[in-house]
Write a protein that holds these residues in place. Structure first.
Motif, PDB file in Angstrom:
ATOM      1  N   SER A 103       0.825  -1.208   0.000  1.00  0.00           N
ATOM      2  CA  SER A 103       0.000   0.000   0.000  1.00  0.00           C
ATOM      3  C   SER A 103       0.856   1.255   0.000  1.00  0.00           C
ATOM      4  CB  SER A 103      -0.935  -0.010   1.216  1.00  0.00           C
ATOM      5  OG  SER A 103      -1.720   1.159   1.256  1.00  0.00           O
ATOM      6  N   ARG A 104       1.900   1.271   0.852  1.00  0.00           N
ATOM      7  CA  ARG A 104       2.782   2.439   0.904  1.00  0.00           C
ATOM      8  C   ARG A 104       3.509   2.640  -0.418  1.00  0.00           C
ATOM      9  NH1 ARG A 104       3.901   0.611   6.295  1.00  0.00           N
ATOM     10  NH2 ARG A 104       5.794  -0.442   5.569  1.00  0.00           N
ATOM     11  N   CYS A 105       3.948   1.532  -1.037  1.00  0.00           N
ATOM     12  CA  CYS A 105       4.637   1.615  -2.323  1.00  0.00           C
ATOM     13  C   CYS A 105       3.719   2.200  -3.393  1.00  0.00           C
ATOM     14  CB  CYS A 105       5.130   0.232  -2.733  1.00  0.00           C
ATOM     15  SG  CYS A 105       5.995   0.187  -4.313  1.00  0.00           S
ATOM     16  N   MET A 106       2.457   1.749  -3.429  1.00  0.00           N
ATOM     17  CA  MET A 106       1.512   2.262  -4.417  1.00  0.00           C
ATOM     18  C   MET A 106       1.219   3.736  -4.176  1.00  0.00           C
ATOM     19  SD  MET A 106      -1.180  -0.932  -4.707  1.00  0.00           S
ATOM     20  CE  MET A 106      -2.157  -0.130  -5.992  1.00  0.00           C
ATOM     21  N   GLN A 107       1.089   4.134  -2.917  1.00  0.00           N
ATOM     22  CA  GLN A 107       0.771   5.526  -2.619  1.00  0.00           C
ATOM     23  C   GLN A 107       1.918   6.463  -2.976  1.00  0.00           C
ATOM     24  OE1 GLN A 107      -0.671   4.845   1.472  1.00  0.00           O
ATOM     25  NE2 GLN A 107      -2.520   5.899   0.814  1.00  0.00           N
ATOM     26  N   ARG A 108       3.161   6.011  -2.745  1.00  0.00           N
ATOM     27  CA  ARG A 108       4.302   6.855  -3.100  1.00  0.00           C
ATOM     28  C   ARG A 108       4.379   7.081  -4.606  1.00  0.00           C
ATOM     29  NH1 ARG A 108       7.072   3.820   0.988  1.00  0.00           N
ATOM     30  NH2 ARG A 108       7.898   2.420  -0.625  1.00  0.00           N
ATOM     31  N   ARG A 109       3.848   6.150  -5.380  1.00  0.00           N
ATOM     32  CA  ARG A 109       3.920   6.242  -6.835  1.00  0.00           C
ATOM     33  C   ARG A 109       2.551   6.489  -7.476  1.00  0.00           C
ATOM     34  NH1 ARG A 109       7.535   2.921  -4.707  1.00  0.00           N
ATOM     35  NH2 ARG A 109       9.648   2.792  -5.581  1.00  0.00           N
ATOM     36  N   GLN A 128      -9.644   7.862   2.835  1.00  0.00           N
ATOM     37  CA  GLN A 128      -9.248   6.723   3.657  1.00  0.00           C
ATOM     38  C   GLN A 128      -7.758   6.450   3.531  1.00  0.00           C
ATOM     39  OE1 GLN A 128     -11.499   3.185   2.858  1.00  0.00           O
ATOM     40  NE2 GLN A 128     -10.183   1.866   4.070  1.00  0.00           N
ATOM     41  N   ASN A 129      -7.243   6.471   2.319  1.00  0.00           N
ATOM     42  CA  ASN A 129      -5.821   6.190   2.108  1.00  0.00           C
ATOM     43  C   ASN A 129      -4.925   7.325   2.579  1.00  0.00           C
ATOM     44  OD1 ASN A 129      -6.090   3.592   0.879  1.00  0.00           O
ATOM     45  ND2 ASN A 129      -6.797   4.577  -0.986  1.00  0.00           N
ATOM     46  N   ALA A 130      -5.500   8.526   2.757  1.00  0.00           N
ATOM     47  CA  ALA A 130      -4.718   9.665   3.236  1.00  0.00           C
ATOM     48  C   ALA A 130      -4.886   9.889   4.726  1.00  0.00           C
ATOM     49  CB  ALA A 130      -5.116  10.932   2.475  1.00  0.00           C
ATOM     50  N   SER A 137     -10.438  14.970   4.843  1.00  0.00           N
ATOM     51  CA  SER A 137     -11.737  14.591   4.273  1.00  0.00           C
ATOM     52  C   SER A 137     -12.414  15.769   3.591  1.00  0.00           C
ATOM     53  CB  SER A 137     -12.646  14.030   5.371  1.00  0.00           C
ATOM     54  OG  SER A 137     -12.141  12.810   5.857  1.00  0.00           O
ATOM     55  N   LEU A 138     -12.255  16.968   4.141  1.00  0.00           N
ATOM     56  CA  LEU A 138     -12.861  18.156   3.533  1.00  0.00           C
ATOM     57  C   LEU A 138     -12.196  18.479   2.196  1.00  0.00           C
ATOM     58  CD1 LEU A 138     -15.119  20.104   4.324  1.00  0.00           C
ATOM     59  CD2 LEU A 138     -13.372  21.645   5.247  1.00  0.00           C
ATOM     60  N   VAL A 139     -10.891  18.309   2.103  1.00  0.00           N
ATOM     61  CA  VAL A 139     -10.170  18.570   0.854  1.00  0.00           C
ATOM     62  C   VAL A 139     -10.707  17.685  -0.269  1.00  0.00           C
ATOM     63  CG1 VAL A 139      -7.946  18.269  -0.301  1.00  0.00           C
ATOM     64  CG2 VAL A 139      -8.057  19.476   1.875  1.00  0.00           C
ATOM     65  N   PHE A 140     -10.773  16.389  -0.017  1.00  0.00           N
ATOM     66  CA  PHE A 140     -11.222  15.465  -1.059  1.00  0.00           C
ATOM     67  C   PHE A 140     -12.733  15.561  -1.282  1.00  0.00           C
ATOM     68  CE2 PHE A 140      -7.244  13.385   0.351  1.00  0.00           C
ATOM     69  CZ  PHE A 140      -6.599  13.357  -0.873  1.00  0.00           C
ATOM     70  N   GLY A 141     -13.497  15.840  -0.220  1.00  0.00           N
ATOM     71  CA  GLY A 141     -14.937  15.954  -0.369  1.00  0.00           C
ATOM     72  C   GLY A 141     -15.352  17.141  -1.218  1.00  0.00           C
ATOM     73  N   LEU A 142     -14.679  18.275  -1.044  1.00  0.00           N
ATOM     74  CA  LEU A 142     -15.012  19.453  -1.846  1.00  0.00           C
ATOM     75  C   LEU A 142     -14.487  19.332  -3.270  1.00  0.00           C
ATOM     76  CD1 LEU A 142     -14.522  22.586   0.457  1.00  0.00           C
ATOM     77  CD2 LEU A 142     -16.641  21.614  -0.400  1.00  0.00           C
ATOM     78  N   GLY A 143     -13.309  18.736  -3.420  1.00  0.00           N
ATOM     79  CA  GLY A 143     -12.662  18.739  -4.735  1.00  0.00           C
ATOM     80  C   GLY A 143     -13.180  17.709  -5.703  1.00  0.00           C
ATOM     81  N   MET A 144     -13.840  16.654  -5.227  1.00  0.00           N
ATOM     82  CA  MET A 144     -14.214  15.546  -6.100  1.00  0.00           C
ATOM     83  C   MET A 144     -15.733  15.458  -6.231  1.00  0.00           C
ATOM     84  SD  MET A 144     -11.379  12.689  -5.057  1.00  0.00           S
ATOM     85  CE  MET A 144     -11.412  12.031  -6.719  1.00  0.00           C
ATOM     86  N   THR A 145     -16.215  15.436  -7.478  1.00  0.00           N
ATOM     87  CA  THR A 145     -17.648  15.409  -7.746  1.00  0.00           C
ATOM     88  C   THR A 145     -18.035  14.120  -8.457  1.00  0.00           C
ATOM     89  OG1 THR A 145     -17.386  16.540  -9.881  1.00  0.00           O
ATOM     90  CG2 THR A 145     -17.702  17.922  -7.942  1.00  0.00           C
ATOM     91  N   ASN A 146     -19.304  13.757  -8.328  1.00  0.00           N
ATOM     92  CA  ASN A 146     -19.819  12.515  -8.901  1.00  0.00           C
ATOM     93  C   ASN A 146     -20.092  12.711 -10.393  1.00  0.00           C
ATOM     94  OD1 ASN A 146     -21.258  10.161  -9.563  1.00  0.00           O
ATOM     95  ND2 ASN A 146     -22.158  10.038  -7.526  1.00  0.00           N
ATOM     96  N   ASN A 147     -19.024  12.675 -11.181  1.00  0.00           N
ATOM     97  CA  ASN A 147     -19.150  12.972 -12.608  1.00  0.00           C
ATOM     98  C   ASN A 147     -19.838  11.859 -13.390  1.00  0.00           C
ATOM     99  OD1 ASN A 147     -17.716  15.559 -12.638  1.00  0.00           O
ATOM    100  ND2 ASN A 147     -15.957  14.355 -12.041  1.00  0.00           N
ATOM    101  N   ALA A 203      -1.934  14.236  -6.390  1.00  0.00           N
ATOM    102  CA  ALA A 203      -0.962  15.236  -5.944  1.00  0.00           C
ATOM    103  C   ALA A 203      -1.262  15.697  -4.526  1.00  0.00           C
ATOM    104  CB  ALA A 203      -0.968  16.423  -6.915  1.00  0.00           C
ATOM    105  N   ALA A 204      -2.549  15.907  -4.215  1.00  0.00           N
ATOM    106  CA  ALA A 204      -2.936  16.348  -2.876  1.00  0.00           C
ATOM    107  C   ALA A 204      -2.564  15.304  -1.836  1.00  0.00           C
ATOM    108  CB  ALA A 204      -4.435  16.624  -2.833  1.00  0.00           C
ATOM    109  N   GLN A 205      -2.740  14.037  -2.184  1.00  0.00           N
ATOM    110  CA  GLN A 205      -2.406  12.971  -1.241  1.00  0.00           C
ATOM    111  C   GLN A 205      -0.922  12.988  -0.918  1.00  0.00           C
ATOM    112  OE1 GLN A 205      -4.341   9.015  -1.517  1.00  0.00           O
ATOM    113  NE2 GLN A 205      -2.274   8.230  -1.793  1.00  0.00           N
ATOM    114  N   ARG A 206      -0.086  13.208  -1.914  1.00  0.00           N
ATOM    115  CA  ARG A 206       1.359  13.285  -1.664  1.00  0.00           C
ATOM    116  C   ARG A 206       1.713  14.522  -0.862  1.00  0.00           C
ATOM    117  NH1 ARG A 206       5.357  11.848  -6.447  1.00  0.00           N
ATOM    118  NH2 ARG A 206       6.686  12.026  -4.610  1.00  0.00           N
TER     119      ARG A 206
END
Length: 356
Positions: free
Chosen positions: A15-21, A150-152, A301-311, A345-348
């Protein structure tokens, strides 16, 4: 034989390896979709069944199942006591819901007003842009935002609360957002926005958001805290893998269409406006968390909740209400690609530290 402790350690390192990349994985996913879209198109087209409710029919496709899987996993990590705590301290949820309703509309009004200084209101390019941005502004928070949160290391009660309550309120907030943008539309575009509402997406939202999250909550209670805790190391790499496959399926539709469209001016404008909206919402989440002195997990959670919409819902509504205007979907497709790149990018940048 590998022990459960060793298996958890392997999954945690994976999981850590995938998140770093994650950014490179996303870019590779989009490159694969651009040059080998056929499997992604097959995934989107494959129908596993249909659900009918109140005259509305929903095709159960692989992307719908993947979205449901992400919400189920998010619900599985949430304790009912945490959701009760969110209700007792509703300020973060209220902040997220209020600005999820208002900020996109304000941005779209400003963007269209700016475009009208260069184009007459009746120009198709402006109206196509308005239709796509209006749909982005009126849909609820994306279910996939819970996986990123969750992953962040985000607050899952707040993350799921934003998805569920923005979905429940969509029959009210969607028409309200569109009513603010409808005066800018002309001709058939105005009629399309008039027809738009959330009834067409109600079955999709209930099936892919509300039911899976509720099922995850029930499963959490059934499994108990001990068993729920032991499966957490499995969920994170599964979430990341599901997100990558889901993005590949969406990009398989978007990227070939974008490369084939000869109108580079429209694509440039759509990309610029979509990127501007996405960055505005992500940064707004961060600034609001700081302004209201929210904890780190709630801020994530607020960062991802505001930035991501149900497209996905936006695309369904566009094809239902505005089938005669195919370019309306392009801003939605572009935003869908951009929001996951920005999320990576935000997660990193958040610099999360995952526990084993």
């Amino acid at each position: 034989m590998i022990s459960s402790r060793d298996r958890a350690g392997i999954l945690s390192r994976l999981s850590r390896c995938m998140q770093r990349r994650i950014l490179w994985l996303l870019i590779g996913t989009y490159a694969l979709a651009a040059f080998r879209p056929a499997p992604g198109l097959w995934l989107r087209a494959a129908t596993l069944g249909r659900i009918s409710f109140s005259g509305e029919a929903l095709r159960i496709t692989v992307p719908v199942v993947m979205l449901a899987f992400l919400l189920f996993n998010a619900g599985l990590t949430l304790r009912l006591g945490e959701l009760g705590g969110l209700m007792r301290r509703p300020l973060p949820l209220a902040i997220g819901l209020f600005f999820n309703l208002t900020l996109p509309v304000i941005y779209v009004v400003g963007a269209i007003a700016l475009m009208r200084t260069c184009h007459p209101p009746e120009v198709d390019e402006l109206q196509d842009m308005l239709g796509g941005l209006a749909l982005i502004a009126c849909v609820p928070v994306a279910g996939s935002s819970t996986a990123w949160a969750q992953n962040a290391g985000g607050d899952m009660s707040l993350s799921i609360g934003l998805v569920i309550f923005s979905t429940l309120l969509a029959p009210l907030t969607g028409p309200l957002s569109l009513s603010c943008l409808r005066p800018f539309a002309v001709r058939g575009y105005a009629a399309g926005l008039e027809r738009l509402g959330t009834a067409s997406g109600a079955v999709l939202l209930v099936t892919s958001v509300l039911l899976p999250a509720a099922t995850g909550l029930v499963a959490r209670q059934f499994f108990g805290l001990g068993r729920g805790t032991r499966i957490l190391p499995i969920l994170k790499p599964l979430n990341l893998s599901t997100l990558l496959v889901l993005n590949y399926a969406n990009a398989a539709v978007a990227l070939p269409r974008l490369t084939e469209d000869p109108d580079s001016h429209f694509l440039t404008a759509a990309t610029g406006l979509a990127l501007g909206l996405c960055l505005t919402l992500f940064f707004a989440g961060r600034l609001l968390a700081l302004a209201f002195h929210l904890g780190r997990a709630q801020g994530v959670s607020l960062v991802f909740g505001l930035g991501m919409t149900n497209n996905g819902t936006g695309l369904i509504l566009a094809s239902t209400a505005m089938p005669e205007y195919p370019r309306v979907v392009l801003p939605i497709l572009i935003y869908n690609l951009i929001q996951h790149l920005v999320a990576g990018a935000a997660q990193r940048m958040l610099g999360q530290h995952l526990s084993a």
